[in-house]
Design a protein around this motif. Structure first.
Motif, PDB file in Angstrom:
ATOM      1  N   VAL A  64       0.849  -1.187   0.000  1.00 40.77           N
ATOM      2  CA  VAL A  64       0.000   0.000   0.000  1.00 40.77           C
ATOM      3  C   VAL A  64       0.886   1.238   0.000  1.00 40.77           C
ATOM      4  CG1 VAL A  64      -1.849  -1.193   1.196  1.00 40.77           C
ATOM      5  CG2 VAL A  64      -0.140   0.029   2.523  1.00 40.77           C
ATOM      6  N   SER A  65       0.297   2.334  -0.432  1.00 41.99           N
ATOM      7  CA  SER A  65       1.057   3.579  -0.524  1.00 41.99           C
ATOM      8  C   SER A  65       0.195   4.734  -0.038  1.00 41.99           C
ATOM      9  CB  SER A  65       1.495   3.824  -1.975  1.00 41.99           C
ATOM     10  OG  SER A  65       2.173   5.072  -2.088  1.00 41.99           O
ATOM     11  N   ILE A  84      -0.459  -1.684  11.400  1.00 42.91           N
ATOM     12  CA  ILE A  84      -1.754  -2.378  11.339  1.00 42.91           C
ATOM     13  C   ILE A  84      -2.491  -2.107  12.640  1.00 42.91           C
ATOM     14  CG2 ILE A  84      -2.917  -4.610  11.209  1.00 42.91           C
ATOM     15  CD1 ILE A  84      -0.612  -5.627   9.535  1.00 42.91           C
ATOM     16  N   GLU A  85      -3.729  -1.744  12.519  1.00 42.65           N
ATOM     17  CA  GLU A  85      -4.554  -1.570  13.718  1.00 42.65           C
ATOM     18  C   GLU A  85      -4.830  -2.961  14.305  1.00 42.65           C
ATOM     19  OE1 GLU A  85      -8.712   0.562  15.165  1.00 42.65           O
ATOM     20  OE2 GLU A  85      -8.257   0.344  13.045  1.00 42.65           O
ATOM     21  N   ARG A  86      -4.283  -3.212  15.492  1.00 41.07           N
ATOM     22  CA  ARG A  86      -4.278  -4.566  16.035  1.00 41.07           C
ATOM     23  C   ARG A  86      -5.673  -5.070  16.401  1.00 41.07           C
ATOM     24  NH1 ARG A  86      -0.739  -7.266  13.729  1.00 41.07           N
ATOM     25  NH2 ARG A  86       1.363  -6.390  13.869  1.00 41.07           N
ATOM     26  N   THR A  92       8.143   1.096   6.610  1.00 37.29           N
ATOM     27  CA  THR A  92       8.546   2.132   5.658  1.00 37.29           C
ATOM     28  C   THR A  92       8.014   1.896   4.243  1.00 37.29           C
ATOM     29  OG1 THR A  92      10.613   0.937   5.250  1.00 37.29           O
ATOM     30  CG2 THR A  92      10.640   2.661   6.942  1.00 37.29           C
ATOM     31  N   SER A  93       8.017   0.659   3.796  1.00 38.12           N
ATOM     32  CA  SER A  93       7.606   0.389   2.416  1.00 38.12           C
ATOM     33  C   SER A  93       6.110   0.184   2.275  1.00 38.12           C
ATOM     34  CB  SER A  93       8.340  -0.843   1.886  1.00 38.12           C
ATOM     35  OG  SER A  93       7.938  -2.013   2.596  1.00 38.12           O
ATOM     36  N   GLY A  94       5.417  -0.188   3.353  1.00 33.59           N
ATOM     37  CA  GLY A  94       3.986  -0.449   3.269  1.00 33.59           C
ATOM     38  C   GLY A  94       3.659  -1.803   2.697  1.00 33.59           C
ATOM     39  N   ILE A  97      -8.702  -5.875   7.278  1.00 33.26           N
ATOM     40  CA  ILE A  97      -7.557  -5.256   7.950  1.00 33.26           C
ATOM     41  C   ILE A  97      -7.623  -3.749   7.750  1.00 33.26           C
ATOM     42  CG2 ILE A  97      -5.046  -5.282   8.174  1.00 33.26           C
ATOM     43  CD1 ILE A  97      -5.169  -7.958   6.547  1.00 33.26           C
ATOM     44  N   THR A  98      -7.306  -3.026   8.795  1.00 33.69           N
ATOM     45  CA  THR A  98      -7.206  -1.572   8.722  1.00 33.69           C
ATOM     46  C   THR A  98      -5.740  -1.194   8.851  1.00 33.69           C
ATOM     47  OG1 THR A  98      -9.398  -1.277   9.687  1.00 33.69           O
ATOM     48  CG2 THR A  98      -7.914   0.608   9.752  1.00 33.69           C
ATOM     49  N   ILE A  99      -5.240  -0.545   7.831  1.00 37.12           N
ATOM     50  CA  ILE A  99      -3.838  -0.115   7.807  1.00 37.12           C
ATOM     51  C   ILE A  99      -3.789   1.375   8.121  1.00 37.12           C
ATOM     52  CG2 ILE A  99      -1.791   0.155   6.374  1.00 37.12           C
ATOM     53  CD1 ILE A  99      -2.590  -2.322   4.881  1.00 37.12           C
ATOM     54  N   LEU A 100      -2.896   1.746   9.015  1.00 37.69           N
ATOM     55  CA  LEU A 100      -2.733   3.127   9.437  1.00 37.69           C
ATOM     56  C   LEU A 100      -1.467   3.712   8.828  1.00 37.69           C
ATOM     57  CD1 LEU A 100      -3.571   2.696  13.241  1.00 37.69           C
ATOM     58  CD2 LEU A 100      -5.142   3.168  11.367  1.00 37.69           C
TER      59      LEU A 100
END
Length: 775
Positions: free
Chosen positions: A381-382, A397-399, A412-414, A432-435
């Protein structure tokens, strides 16, 4: 015979009247009357004389009595029964009662015999002008549109006069205006109020008070008059065009304002009110026509500018809008006063806000097979900082959305990757929710949802649907179906489930049962023979192999237990000894053996613990010989020190062979918990005589034996008095390293310690050099 009524101003006539008498003689009636008038509101002190009743038969000797009956007789009117004079004794009011109907008769005073038939006459009350006109519904409220033409009717008034309209001018009313000129006028006869001044403007003056007079007697002098008030309101018409109070509006809005947010409001003022002031607004020009919108508030007066599309300060920091406001309801009569619209300019500034990172997509959808290896990159992701500073972004990642921690994202890279094996049968979807967080401002956090669908892989073997009960009747024949079996597979192949059934290799040639695959995901269990008997064999085991049709092919084996049962002639079971069961393929014999082994180990451990608990009070000794000098004795009272000679019998050390004969000499007040560790100690071979040498040799022999025995626990080295006497001139009394050499332990100094240590000095004296060895 005749009678007459003398009434002032009334003509008298004679009519024939027939009187009723016992002789039935025809009698001529001597008086008649019909009606007469009396003025109302008589205010004199004496009763008002109305008239006189007189009969021709009256000779003036008082033999005739006159009687008056009817309306008001006796209360309002009276009659002199001797003379026949009639008077009004009360004030008469025509507005209360306009006429009275009375009846009169002449009778013989002595016999009360009627001399004349009863006659009826009417007394009418003549009207005088004693009531002024009245406006019964006043005061009045009226309205007329502003800008009305001259002569426009406003309201019609009607005054009521209680006087007699048929008699004279008492009830003839004339209207006039006392107050309200020059704006309004009134029709003298009809009472209609009309506009008398053109182009009256509500915005200049809205309310007027008009006083109207109604006068009777045709308005002549002496007539009575009444007045009323009319409150006249000029109603609004749309005769004023709207106008913005500002030609340029300055507004601002943060770039993070969501769509639908209110930026500000504008108002094109209109001097009119109500529906005539209602407005509609529209954006007619400007570079913000596609970014902003304008609506009307619930009062339909104000224009509300709202955000139509997301804003971005970095792309466009300001917008210009040309807004038009127009009246909703326009009266064609007043078109010449228009146009009924106005325009203004609205300048909107976009405020810069530190925004959270924004991902390149609003959401991600990913598919991954469940057999993906750990560490496989799911998606990269970016996100970027939309602000001009373009701060560095870190990912996490929102745990709460991944509590089992199936995934990991590179900070760093996502790159999102797996850290645990995926199993579609456990979790088919991972949400999954990525922050994304700014490094320079950790409070700015953006998020995105990643929906991961786990694709199915054929990694589960099929198994029997149920633990089916199978039985065969004793009277079953060869080829008879005894059971239909089905299977289930947690996998979901795209083409549907296809199961294949066969007997295990070791059961293919069994003489009892066979299996037929129906090619429809079911199979039949058939008998190969007849002649079944419970006495011969009651249970048969039939291993069945089930495989699916996907790659890689998954196979399982289940053992079906078939019981021989007694059945009736229809095949119904009557009795069976045991219940058939199916051994699931997932529980192999190796697993059963492992479970049984664990149970056995657990039982052994329990027995060992019980055994240790039973023998925990016994000392751990490898030497079968017992050392008579190591007595473990516990008393509940404190010893008496050196004076307590009963705590330990020293005689046992002088004569070890006789130790068991002196048990009766132990302390009598308490029994020791554990007796001596030795019941019998063999006599060591000691050369030389003397009690002291005997004991001394015995101790040294046992000491050397213990030092040389690798199984003997080092009791001496574990005693708590290992450092006893440290710092004392006598030093320690411990026996540690007592077997190294004879020179290490010289106890001649015990002779110098006094009588209390005499016994120790005798026991541990130095051995003579010419003494023979002890072993």
């Amino acid at each position: 015979m005749g009678a007459r009524l003398h009434v002032p101003g009334v003509a008298r006539t004679s009519l024939p009247v027939v009187l009723s008498s016992v002789l039935h003689q025809r009698v001529k009636r001597g008086w008649v009357w019909n009606q007469f008038f009396v003025l109302e509101e008589y205010t004199g002190l004496e009763p008002l004389y109305i008239g006189k009743l007189h009969s021709d038969m009256d000779k003036g000797d008082g033999s005739i009595r006159y009687i008056l009956t009817g309306e008001g007789a006796g209360t309002t009117f009276t009659i002199d029964d001797s003379t026949g004079d009639i008077h009004a004794i009360q004030r008469l009011d025509r507005e209360v009662k306009s006429q009275y109907v009375l009846r009169a008769q002449a009778r013989n005073r002595l016999t009360d015999r009627p001399l004349e038939p009863e006659s009826e006459f009417i007394v009418k009350i003549q009207d005088i002008n004693d009531n002024e006109p009245r406006f019964l519904d006043g005061p009045y409220q009226a309205a007329v549109p502003e800008m009305s033409k001259i002569g426009t009717s406003v309201i019609q008034l009607t005054a009521t006069d209680a006087d007699d309209p048929t008699y004279g001018n008492s009830a003839r009313v004339v209207y006039s205006i006392l107050e309200g000129q020059p704006y309004f006028s009134v029709d003298a006869k009809t009472g209609v109020v009309r506009v008398s001044l053109a182009d009256m403007d509500r915005e200049t003056r809205e309310n007027y008070t008009v006083v109207i007079q109604a006068k009777d007697m045709g308005g002549q002098l002496g007539g009575l008059a009444g007045t009323t008030t009319i409150n006249i309101t000029l109603s609004d018409v749309n005769d004023n065009p709207p106008m913005f109070d500002q030609r340029l509006y300055q507004m601002s809005v943060p770039e993070t304002a969501p769509v639908g947010s209110v930026v500000g409001r504008i108002w094109a003022k209109d001097r009119d009110i109500g529906v005539n002031a209602e407005m509609t607004y529209s954006i007619v020009d400007g570079d913000g026509r596609d970014t902003f919108d304008i609506t009307t508030d619930p009062t339909n007066l104000f224009g509300i500018i709202i955000v139509k599309k997301p804003l971005n300060f970095e792309k466009k920091p300001s917008y210009t809008l040309k807004v038009e406001g127009a009246n909703t309801h326009v009266d064609p009569v007043f078109f010449k006063r228009g146009p009924f619209k106005d325009v203004t300019i609205v300048h909107v500034s976009v405020e810069d806000v530190d925004e959270p990172p924004v991902f390149d997509l609003p959401a991600y959808y990913i598919e991954m097979p469940e057999d993906a290896e750990i560490g496989t990159v799911v998606k990269t992701v970016s996100a970027r900082d939309p602000d001009a500073a373009n701060n560095t972004v870190r990912y996490s990642i929102e745990r709460s959305c991944d509590p089992e921690k199936y995934f990991y994202i590179d900070i760093t890279s996502g790159s999102l990757m797996t850290v645990r094996s995926l199993d579609r049968e456990e979790i088919s979807w991972h949400n999954i929710t990525i922050l994304a967080m700014e490094m320079n401002n950790p409070t700015q956090i953006g998020s995105v949802s990643v929906a991961l669908k786990v694709l199915d892989v054929n990694d589960n073997p099929p198994s029997l649907t149920h633990y089916l009960e199978a039985y065969v009747c004793e009277n079953a024949k060869a080829g008879q179906r005894i059971q239909t079996i089905t299977a289930v597979d947690p996998d979901e192949p795209p083409g549907g489930q296809h199961f294949y059934y066969r007997l295990a290799p070791e059961a293919v040639n069994n003489p009892n049962f066979t299996l037929r695959d129906n090619q429809d995901n079911t199979a039949w269990i058939l008998t190969r023979r007849g002649g079944w008997s419970q006495q011969e064999q009651t249970i048969f085991y039939l291993p069945i192999i089930i495989s699916d049709g996907e790659q890689p092919v998954q196979t399982s084996t289940s053992t079906l237990t078939i019981r021989v049962c007694s059945c009736d002639h229809e095949g119904n079971v009557m009795s069976c000894n045991a219940e058939a069961y199916s051994l699931p393929a997932s529980l192999s014999r190796g697993a059963l053996i492992a479970i049984l082994a664990c149970i056995f180990v657990l039982l052994v451990m329990i027995l060992l613990m019980l055994s240790l608990r039973t023998h925990r009070k016994k000392p751990y000794l490898c030497d079968e010989e017992e050392n008579v000098h190591e007595n473990i004795v516990r008393y509940d009272d404190e010893g008496g020190g050196e004076e307590d000679t009963e705590a330990f019998d020293i005689a046992a050390m002088w004569n070890p062979r006789e130790v068991h004969h002196h048990l009766g000499k132990m302390r009598q007040d308490m029994l020791p918990e554990i007796e001596s560790l030795s019941r019998y100690v063999p006599q060591a071979c000691v050369v030389g005589g003397g009690g002291d040498s005997n004991v001394h040799g015995y101790v040294l022999a046992k000491l050397l034996e213990a030092d040389m025995d690798p199984c003997a626990p080092p009791y001496d080295s574990l005693q708590t008095y290992a450092y006893e006497g440290e710092g004392s001139v006598a030093e320690s009394l411990s026996s540690l390293q007592s077997g190294t050499s004879n020179n290490d332990h010289e106890y001649d100094y015990l002779n110098d310690w006094g009588p209390r240590f005499k016994k120790l000095a005798e026991m541990y004296g130095v051995l003579e050099t010419n003494s023979p060895p002890m072993w």
